[in-house]
Design an enzyme around this catalytic site. Structure first.
Site, short mmCIF file in Angstrom:
data_model
loop_
_atom_site.label_atom_id
_atom_site.label_comp_id
_atom_site.label_asym_id
_atom_site.label_seq_id
_atom_site.Cartn_x
_atom_site.Cartn_y
_atom_site.Cartn_z
N SER A 253 0.83 -1.30 -0.05
CA SER A 253 -0.05 -0.01 -0.01
C SER A 253 0.97 1.38 -0.11
O SER A 253 1.94 1.26 0.19
CB SER A 253 -1.06 -0.01 1.16
OG SER A 253 -0.06 0.26 2.32
N LYS A 254 0.08 2.62 0.11
CA LYS A 254 0.88 3.72 -0.11
C LYS A 254 2.06 3.82 0.77
O LYS A 254 2.82 4.58 0.93
CB LYS A 254 -0.18 4.88 -0.09
CG LYS A 254 -0.87 4.99 -1.45
CD LYS A 254 -0.54 6.39 -1.91
CE LYS A 254 -0.96 6.27 -3.36
NZ LYS A 254 -2.44 5.99 -4.03
N ARG A 255 1.80 3.18 2.25
CA ARG A 255 2.55 3.20 3.21
C ARG A 255 4.20 2.90 2.81
O ARG A 255 5.08 3.13 3.22
CB ARG A 255 2.22 2.17 4.74
CG ARG A 255 1.12 2.84 5.29
CD ARG A 255 0.80 1.93 6.51
NE ARG A 255 0.27 0.61 5.82
CZ ARG A 255 0.90 -0.55 6.02
NH1 ARG A 255 1.93 -0.64 6.70
NH2 ARG A 255 0.45 -1.77 5.47
N HIS A 256 3.94 1.71 1.73
CA HIS A 256 5.33 1.29 1.32
C HIS A 256 6.01 2.04 0.47
O HIS A 256 7.09 1.68 -0.17
CB HIS A 256 5.23 0.02 1.00
CG HIS A 256 4.62 -1.09 1.91
ND1 HIS A 256 3.24 -1.65 1.87
CD2 HIS A 256 5.16 -1.78 2.88
CE1 HIS A 256 3.11 -2.40 3.09
NE2 HIS A 256 4.43 -2.61 3.47
N GLY A 257 5.27 3.37 0.04
CA GLY A 257 5.88 4.15 -0.90
C GLY A 257 4.77 4.08 -2.52
O GLY A 257 3.78 3.86 -2.10
#
Ligand code: GLU
Ligand code: ZN
Length: 491
Positions: A253-257
């Site tokens: 997800s966006k948390r990972h970039g």
């Protein structure tokens, strides 16, 4: 052998997720490997989730990666239209067919009733699902509902006992107890199908031979298998591909970039690196080969080497691959690919300079975008290093000395012939030796003076490309900055 026909069936809900594009790639490779057809079908029946440029973002992602489609948006084909929202009468026809043949039924439950039912189930810690109230209505009851003007939905009548098994090429046989399968809505009251009905009807109508999709759909498989059985259609082969997870093994997800392929393009990843990287998310050829060209992938890819376990998104590997493909480009190709990134940064400038600079950065960059900060000073009229930047550690506290050093460098460069990298290196090293400047400190000072950056391509090549006049003008300017910073000398 029947012709392989496979489809990529995205929903236009935003820039496609990288995991979803990996599914597109596997599907495309499978089609190309077998000389079959790759079909793009737009699953746009959930109008609430749609975004305006969703379709464009999908097609743009495919085009950038070079995943060309044989049938679908823009190219048409014998089984069109290829957007589900344009195929509503077809789904309605088949939904009613299912009702007539007792494989589905009309449900008149209101949203309020379903909401209440859900709450009650929760309170009683029951698993959620439709309680089948409308499934066993008497004809009289049904007529009364119809007359009251309620527009029903159509639900699948799932067998009440037994189990449903289907085969998955990657996961093997998958079995679900029928009692755990919900009486899925197939057609909504607004006449739109749900995913389950539309996907089955279309895969059949479009003569799809292999369904490839993420294995987050595994629990939908039994519903589809039941639908194929009810229709009396043969179910295509099914390959549900492993998910792509972040390094922490959570859903990527966006948390990972970045998670959209468009983002990766904008950061300066090459499509050939992206293809190679995505191909290895869940597929391998052997236990060591990492580099695969597009043609090699077409030749080697097949579903039997897709692993059932989730793939981990490894950013370092992507960077490594991108560096590999950057180094594999010719100077001209790399310059052409860097150009749009310079333009986007407002650095217009000379293509000859860019061509001269390109070999200097080719081994140093991992993304095309990194070229911008390594070369921007070539494409501007002047740079503005601060006194602190110029002094750095080497001349800390001694601006007068630094100004003198720059003066000596200017004199050296004015007298130098030829003005090329080897001559520059020799002359500046000799200067450092005969004055009492440390070589490192002197070179750092010159680097900051002409680039205003601490990390640049090799110094002497940089000076040679900038040329005598521009280099000396920048050095003069830096000298003035240092003189202005120098403490007033006592008379
Ligand atoms: N529209 C679905 C998705 O975007 C397609 C799933 C399938 O391929 O069956 O995931
Ligand atoms: Zn109902």
């Amino acid at each position: 052998m029947t012709l392989v026909r496979v489809r990529y069936a995205p929903s236009p809900t935003g820039a496609p997720h990288i995991g979803n594009i990996r599914t597109a790639l596997f599907t495309w490779l499978f089609a190309r490997h077998h000389g079959g057809k790759f079909i793009v079908r737009i699953e746009d029946t959930d109008q609430a989730r749609e975004v305006d440029n969703g379709l464009e973002l999908i097609l743009e992602s495919l085009r950038w990666l070079g995943l060309d489609w044989d049938e679908g948006p823009g190219v048409g084909g014998p089984f069109g239209p290829y957007s589900q929202s344009e195929r509503l009468p077809l789904y309605q026809k088949w939904a009613h067919w299912l009702v007539e043949h007792s494989h589905a039924y009309r449900c008149y439950c209101t949203t309020e009733r379903l909401e209440q039912m859900r709450k009650d189930q929760e309170a009683r810690k029951q698993s959620p699902g439709y309680d089948r109230r409308c499934r066993f209505m008497s004809d009289a009851e049904r007529r009364a509902k119809e007359q009251s003007g309620i527009v029903p939905v159509i639900r699948l009548a799932v067998p009440l006992s037994g189990a449903t098994t289907y085969h998955d090429l990657i996961h093997g046989d998958v079995t679900f107890d029928n009692k755990n399968i919900d009486d899925q809505v197939l057609l909504k009251s607004d006449g739109f199908p749900t995913y389950h009905l539309a996907v089955v009807v279309d895969d059949h109508e479009m003569q799809i031979t292999h369904i490839t999709r993420g294995d987050d759909w595994i629990s939908s498989g039994p519903k589809h298998a039941l639908l194929y059985r009810a229709f009396g259609w043969e179910m295509p082969a099914l390959a549900q591909l492993p998910m792509t997870l972040g390094p922490d093994r959570k859903k990527l997800s966006k948390r990972h970039g970045s998670t959209s392929v468009i983002d990766f393009r904008e950061q300066g990843y090459l499509p050939e690196a992206m293809i190679n990287f995505l191909a290895r998310l869940g597929w391998s050829y052997d236990d060591h080969t990492e580099i695969f060209s597009r043609d090699e992938l077409i030749r080697l890819f097949d579903l039997d080497r897709v692993h059932p376990s989730a793939a981990i998104f490894d950013m370092e590997k992507l960077n490594w691959l991108n560096g590999h493909y950057i180094r594999a480009l010719s100077t001209l190709e790399l310059a052409q690919r860097v150009r749009p990134f310079l333009d986007a940064a407002g650095l217009e400038g000379d293509n000859d300079v860019l061509l001269a600079v390109t070999p200097l950065i080719q081994t140093r960059i991992k993304t095309l975008k990194e070229a911008v900060s390594l070369t921007d000073f070539f494409f501007v009229e002047r740079v503005e290093p601060s006194a602190a930047q110029l002094l750095g550690k080497g001349f800390g506290g001694r601006p007068d000395q630094a100004a003198d050093a720059i003066g000596a460098v200017i004199d050296t460069l004015r007298a130098l012939s030829p003005f090329d990298a080897p001559a520059l290196e020799q002359a500046l090293r000799a200067l450092a030796e005969r004055s009492n400047f440390k070589t490192g400190a002197l070179f750092t000072l010159v680097r900051e003076a002409i680039t205003a950056r601490s990390v640049t391509p090799p110094l002497f090549d940089t000076i040679a490309i900038l040329g005598r006049e521009r280099t000396c003008a920048r050095l003069e300017h830096a000298r003035r900055v240092l003189q202005a910073a120098a403490p007033i000398q006592a008379p």
